[in-house]
Scaffold this motif. Structure first.
Motif, mmCIF file in Angstrom:
data_model
loop_
_atom_site.group_PDB
_atom_site.id
_atom_site.type_symbol
_atom_site.label_atom_id
_atom_site.label_comp_id
_atom_site.label_asym_id
_atom_site.label_seq_id
_atom_site.Cartn_x
_atom_site.Cartn_y
_atom_site.Cartn_z
ATOM 1 N N ARG A 40 -31.078 -37.457 -66.180
ATOM 2 C CA ARG A 40 -30.857 -37.184 -64.913
ATOM 3 C C ARG A 40 -29.688 -38.116 -64.290
ATOM 4 N NH1 ARG A 40 -37.197 -37.762 -62.546
ATOM 5 N NH2 ARG A 40 -38.039 -36.580 -64.155
ATOM 6 N N ARG A 41 -29.214 -38.587 -65.026
ATOM 7 C CA ARG A 41 -27.803 -39.710 -64.654
ATOM 8 C C ARG A 41 -26.767 -38.812 -64.457
ATOM 9 N NH1 ARG A 41 -29.442 -43.588 -68.935
ATOM 10 N NH2 ARG A 41 -31.481 -44.408 -68.196
ATOM 11 N N ILE A 42 -26.010 -38.912 -63.552
ATOM 12 C CA ILE A 42 -24.938 -37.953 -63.142
ATOM 13 C C ILE A 42 -23.654 -37.847 -64.124
ATOM 14 C CG2 ILE A 42 -23.672 -39.719 -61.732
ATOM 15 C CD1 ILE A 42 -23.853 -35.981 -60.838
ATOM 16 N N VAL A 43 -23.414 -38.828 -64.737
ATOM 17 C CA VAL A 43 -22.084 -38.781 -65.707
ATOM 18 C C VAL A 43 -22.760 -38.401 -66.995
ATOM 19 C CG1 VAL A 43 -20.373 -40.287 -67.092
ATOM 20 C CG2 VAL A 43 -20.581 -40.582 -64.648
ATOM 21 N N GLN A 44 -22.635 -37.283 -67.455
ATOM 22 C CA GLN A 44 -23.067 -36.374 -68.595
ATOM 23 C C GLN A 44 -21.432 -35.953 -69.321
ATOM 24 O OE1 GLN A 44 -25.888 -36.564 -69.773
ATOM 25 N NE2 GLN A 44 -26.928 -37.517 -67.854
ATOM 26 N N PRO A 45 -21.600 -35.612 -70.647
ATOM 27 C CA PRO A 45 -20.511 -35.176 -71.352
ATOM 28 C C PRO A 45 -19.821 -33.870 -70.757
ATOM 29 C CG PRO A 45 -21.906 -36.084 -72.969
ATOM 30 C CD PRO A 45 -22.928 -36.324 -71.636
ATOM 31 N N GLN A 46 -20.519 -33.156 -70.406
ATOM 32 C CA GLN A 46 -20.069 -31.947 -69.813
ATOM 33 C C GLN A 46 -19.330 -32.097 -68.638
ATOM 34 O OE1 GLN A 46 -23.112 -28.686 -69.279
ATOM 35 N NE2 GLN A 46 -21.610 -27.504 -68.080
ATOM 36 N N LEU A 47 -20.022 -33.004 -67.556
ATOM 37 C CA LEU A 47 -19.284 -33.191 -66.425
ATOM 38 C C LEU A 47 -17.901 -33.899 -66.630
ATOM 39 C CD1 LEU A 47 -19.800 -33.359 -63.104
ATOM 40 C CD2 LEU A 47 -20.175 -35.691 -63.613
ATOM 41 N N ILE A 48 -17.812 -34.750 -67.490
ATOM 42 C CA ILE A 48 -16.683 -35.416 -67.968
ATOM 43 C C ILE A 48 -15.608 -34.448 -68.500
ATOM 44 C CG2 ILE A 48 -15.506 -36.946 -69.540
ATOM 45 C CD1 ILE A 48 -18.162 -38.522 -69.417
ATOM 46 N N ASP A 69 -18.733 -45.705 -71.745
ATOM 47 C CA ASP A 69 -18.827 -45.494 -73.052
ATOM 48 C C ASP A 69 -18.511 -43.529 -73.223
ATOM 49 O OD1 ASP A 69 -19.584 -47.741 -74.060
ATOM 50 O OD2 ASP A 69 -21.541 -47.632 -74.014
ATOM 51 N N ARG A 70 -19.245 -43.068 -72.090
ATOM 52 C CA ARG A 70 -19.057 -41.475 -72.124
ATOM 53 C C ARG A 70 -17.655 -41.011 -71.850
ATOM 54 N NH1 ARG A 70 -25.205 -39.726 -69.880
ATOM 55 N NH2 ARG A 70 -26.175 -40.328 -71.773
#
Length: 212
Positions: free
Chosen positions: A128-136, A164-165
């Motif tokens: 549920r956290r906003i910073v996910q690999p796809q968003l990056i 880290d991401r």
């Protein structure tokens, strides 16, 4: 004016947040659509970009927020102040960013901020956290080479996970290995002010889009 009670936390994986808005029509939301763009993801009430838009009229500011009542109110305040370089969108950034930016004028996205995102403390809620690999990766597709991503949180493990991401994505290079002592922007967020007033730490990091 009647104040509407707005939930502080919403689950971005819930079905009601899976709809994707249409691509933005930049010449309709900004008076000067080819100005440099500052994207604030998870803008809450939008006061940070509201103040930034007022002091930097040669930039455009776009705030994304998943709680619709906050977006409605933010756009109302923008209109009251007559700002033509500011716009807010109700959306779930994790499934909407690429479509929203689809027709973005070339080389305009120069700054991205993600500030004090919902920490979702439980491990099972990590998705549920906003910073996910796809968003990056989607940020990387639109941010100009050398463009800035500024991250800050009052929860160290959340800040470290975001760092880290971004570090895992070869399109980004961390600018500072230690936490930044100062906010590089002249406007603090409401959460930042409250945290500092309590004498608690804020963890800050800048990443840069790698020059091709």
């Amino acid at each position: 004016m009647v104040r509407v009670r707005v939930r502080q936390h919403v689950n971005p994986l819930a079905q009601k947040y899976q709809s994707v808005p249409q691509p933005l029509e930049w010449d309709k939301i900004f008076a000067q659509p080819h100005q440099p763009l500052h994207l604030d993801i998870g803008c809450a009430r939008g006061r940070f970009v509201l103040q930034m838009a007022a002091i930097e009229p040669t930039w455009n500011f776009l705030g994304l927020e998943i709680r619709e009542p906050l977006v409605i109110d933010a756009n109302r305040v923008r209109d009251e102040q007559g700002l033509t370089n500011l716009h807010y969108v109700f959306c779930n950034a994790n499934n909407s960013l690429k479509n929203l930016l689809k027709n973005l004028p070339q080389d305009t996205l120069q700054r991205v901020t993600i500030q004090f995102p919902d920490p979702w403390f439980k491990t099972r809620h990590g998705k549920r956290r906003i910073v996910q690999p796809q968003l990056i990766q989607e940020i990387a597709e639109y941010l100009i080479p050398g463009g800035m991503v500024f991250l800050q949180s009052d929860i160290e493990f959340v800040q470290q996970e975001m760092c880290d991401r971004f570090t895992e994505n070869p399109a980004f290079l961390r600018e500072n290995q230690q936490w930044l002592a100062q906010n590089p922007f002249p406007v603090p967020t409401e959460r930042e002010i409250a945290t500092l007033n309590k004498g608690e730490p804020v963890y800050r990091t800048i990443f840069r889009r790698v020059t091709s």
